[in-house]
Write a protein that holds these residues in place. Sequence first.
Motif, PDB file in Angstrom:
ATOM      1  N   GLN A   1       0.817  -1.358   0.181  1.00  0.00           N
ATOM      2  CA  GLN A   1       0.134  -0.022  -0.095  1.00  0.00           C
ATOM      3  C   GLN A   1       1.009   1.235  -0.062  1.00  0.00           C
ATOM      4  O   GLN A   1       0.452   2.291  -0.158  1.00  0.00           O
ATOM      5  CB  GLN A   1      -0.947  -0.017   1.152  1.00  0.00           C
ATOM      6  CG  GLN A   1      -1.857  -1.075   1.053  1.00  0.00           C
ATOM      7  CD  GLN A   1      -2.587  -1.478   2.410  1.00  0.00           C
ATOM      8  OE1 GLN A   1      -2.384  -2.144   3.077  1.00  0.00           O
ATOM      9  NE2 GLN A   1      -3.403  -0.597   2.946  1.00  0.00           N
TER      10      GLN A   1
ATOM     11  N   GLU B   1      -2.088  -2.228  14.524  1.00  0.00           N
ATOM     12  CA  GLU B   1      -2.775  -1.347  13.816  1.00  0.00           C
ATOM     13  C   GLU B   1      -4.111  -0.763  14.447  1.00  0.00           C
ATOM     14  O   GLU B   1      -5.015  -1.381  15.298  1.00  0.00           O
ATOM     15  CB  GLU B   1      -3.458  -2.265  12.630  1.00  0.00           C
ATOM     16  CG  GLU B   1      -2.505  -2.514  11.494  1.00  0.00           C
ATOM     17  CD  GLU B   1      -3.063  -3.089  10.311  1.00  0.00           C
ATOM     18  OE1 GLU B   1      -4.275  -2.892   9.817  1.00  0.00           O
ATOM     19  OE2 GLU B   1      -2.543  -4.086   9.358  1.00  0.00           O
TER      20      GLU B   1
ATOM     21  N   GLU C   1      -3.204 -10.592   9.687  1.00  0.00           N
ATOM     22  CA  GLU C   1      -4.757 -10.471   9.697  1.00  0.00           C
ATOM     23  C   GLU C   1      -4.813 -11.982   9.303  1.00  0.00           C
ATOM     24  O   GLU C   1      -5.381 -12.273   8.165  1.00  0.00           O
ATOM     25  CB  GLU C   1      -5.609  -9.533   9.047  1.00  0.00           C
ATOM     26  CG  GLU C   1      -5.403  -8.449   9.814  1.00  0.00           C
ATOM     27  CD  GLU C   1      -6.271  -7.239   9.229  1.00  0.00           C
ATOM     28  OE1 GLU C   1      -6.642  -7.252   8.039  1.00  0.00           O
ATOM     29  OE2 GLU C   1      -6.736  -6.338  10.234  1.00  0.00           O
TER      30      GLU C   1
ATOM     31  N   LYS D   1      -8.982   7.954   1.497  1.00  0.00           N
ATOM     32  CA  LYS D   1      -9.179   7.320   2.864  1.00  0.00           C
ATOM     33  C   LYS D   1      -7.993   7.328   3.624  1.00  0.00           C
ATOM     34  O   LYS D   1      -7.110   6.565   3.528  1.00  0.00           O
ATOM     35  CB  LYS D   1     -10.004   5.811   2.815  1.00  0.00           C
ATOM     36  CG  LYS D   1     -10.312   5.284   4.068  1.00  0.00           C
ATOM     37  CD  LYS D   1     -10.770   3.862   4.000  1.00  0.00           C
ATOM     38  CE  LYS D   1     -11.468   3.628   5.156  1.00  0.00           C
ATOM     39  NZ  LYS D   1     -11.789   2.039   5.052  1.00  0.00           N
TER      40      LYS D   1
ATOM     41  N   ALA E   1      -6.498  -0.573   1.825  1.00  0.00           N
ATOM     42  CA  ALA E   1      -6.506  -2.084   1.467  1.00  0.00           C
ATOM     43  C   ALA E   1      -7.748  -2.339   0.671  1.00  0.00           C
ATOM     44  O   ALA E   1      -7.867  -3.062  -0.228  1.00  0.00           O
ATOM     45  CB  ALA E   1      -6.113  -2.749   2.675  1.00  0.00           C
ATOM     46  N   GLY E   2      -9.006  -1.979   1.374  1.00  0.00           N
ATOM     47  CA  GLY E   2     -10.183  -2.278   1.008  1.00  0.00           C
ATOM     48  C   GLY E   2     -10.546  -1.702  -0.307  1.00  0.00           C
ATOM     49  O   GLY E   2     -11.349  -2.425  -1.100  1.00  0.00           O
TER      50      GLY E   2
ATOM     51  N   TYR F   1      -5.251   7.819   6.940  1.00  0.00           N
ATOM     52  CA  TYR F   1      -4.765   7.251   8.296  1.00  0.00           C
ATOM     53  C   TYR F   1      -4.036   8.201   8.772  1.00  0.00           C
ATOM     54  O   TYR F   1      -3.985   7.927   9.873  1.00  0.00           O
ATOM     55  CB  TYR F   1      -4.818   6.129   8.402  1.00  0.00           C
ATOM     56  CG  TYR F   1      -5.761   5.238   8.060  1.00  0.00           C
ATOM     57  CD1 TYR F   1      -6.675   4.749   9.235  1.00  0.00           C
ATOM     58  CD2 TYR F   1      -6.237   4.615   6.789  1.00  0.00           C
ATOM     59  CE1 TYR F   1      -7.843   3.611   8.987  1.00  0.00           C
ATOM     60  CE2 TYR F   1      -7.422   3.621   6.786  1.00  0.00           C
ATOM     61  CZ  TYR F   1      -7.979   3.263   7.861  1.00  0.00           C
ATOM     62  OH  TYR F   1      -9.164   2.317   7.467  1.00  0.00           O
TER      63      TYR F   1
END
Length: 485
Positions: free
Chosen positions: A18, A382, A188, A444, A437-438, A446
């Motif tokens: 990413q 995370e 994950e 988006k 990621a999604g 962070y």
Amino acid sequence: MTVLPEGFLWGGAIAANQAEGAWNVDGKGLSVADIAMYRPDLDVKNYKGHMTVTTESVLKAAKDTSDKWYPKRRGIDFYHHVDEDLELFAEMGFKALRVSIAWSRLFPTGKELTPNQKGIAFYKRMFHKMNELGIEPIVTLSHYEMPLHLSLNGNGWVDRVVIDDFLRFCQVCFTEFNTVQYWLSFNEVDSILRHPFTTAGIIPDQCPENQEEAVIYQALHHQFVASAKATKLLKEIIPNAKMGCMLTKLTTYPLTCKPEDVELTLKKNLQNYFYADVQVFGEYPRLTLNALEKKGIVLSFEPDDLALLKAYPVDFVSFSYYMSMAESTDPNAPRTPGNTVLGVKNPYLPATDWGWQIDPKGLKISLLELYDRYRKPLMIVENGMGAKDVLEEDGSIHDPYRVAYFKAHFEQMKEAVDEGVELLGYTSWGAIDIVSAGTSQMSKRYGFIYVDIDDEGNGTYKRYKKDSFYWYKKVIASNGEDLGD
Ligand code: BG6
């Protein structure tokens, strides 16, 4: 004395797929992340989950040589900004940085017998710089970036041979980057059920008909075995290093105290724990095996598998925590998206623009639950809030919502530590803005650091400090005591 222990690993986290970009530079091969398409304006009300692929869509994307619709191919060009970005992290006072190593940068197809030296040189430089800046690396071996070749030839982790390919990669990582003390095997690890392609290179239409779920569980078993073997190898090559598992902590509350809601919720939470149970206790929970058997899923184990899992459990438990959700037996209970899940809305919680329910108390609950269950040191690797930020004309970014999110979570984290939880560190997600990621969106965000790129890759790639940058710096300098007003 501060609540958090001396040497607490404050920092941030990113993932190669990413952030790095440079998808076709210096010999890197295609990875599954390079196939992820931009999915703008995700409709929160009609959320359908993580991206799905077919063999046809994967082949089509693989042939496309541009990065226009594949933002992870460009990331934030961390590959060419590595020094600058690490210096910014150091300026915030980072003690630790969680990164991952792109498997296909070292082994372009995953099948080579010797690694790509240019890939090794990049990571050596990165770790050297981190060392100079006093930043401890925490390294994820597999973070959604399997070589695409392995996905198209053997359906990713379905083919048991991938364990050997992965160990060849691990061997190189442990040997070449032998100053790294903290390692995580699979990001994950539970996410394989929610997005099998992203996590494990599994293309659904390549699974035998009606066997997709069984195939995914078998691939997961291969990952568990690979993780145990990687732990064994790690101890041989870097004896003092520590291996952690990494779980998406999907804390779920019953919507009501109706016993049926409580039972349903308990089962959801047990399902979430299952993955870490295997990696910590070194054995499959009987309840899970039984539930699988009832669905007609029987895992195939090779003779040494169970002994290996038992002999090489992880040293610590790391997890991501963004949101919590509720569960209900009422099919009409309103639902909202979370981290690649669709949970029931909790009337007591606010949510982000992407519908993720903000629940700082849930972080404390998660820490207490995980520590009591596993009695191993924990690491939050995370946590954070995806939001749309505005870059002002003077180069400032005012993000009080992000500060409020972190402040509330840090208060709860400190309470958990004060009550006895052993916590090694905290790395916020996307410490610098990276591609989601999604949704593969850049918008988006962070980070504490703003990166001037839009969803379509336009922009200067210049880095700007957000208000939260200065705030986090004070938090770290005071070891979590100064959280502002
Ligand atoms: C975690 C992943 O699930 O959530 C990260 O490990 C991801 O890779 C993060 O970026 C946040 O999700 P998203 O979709 O908002 O980027």
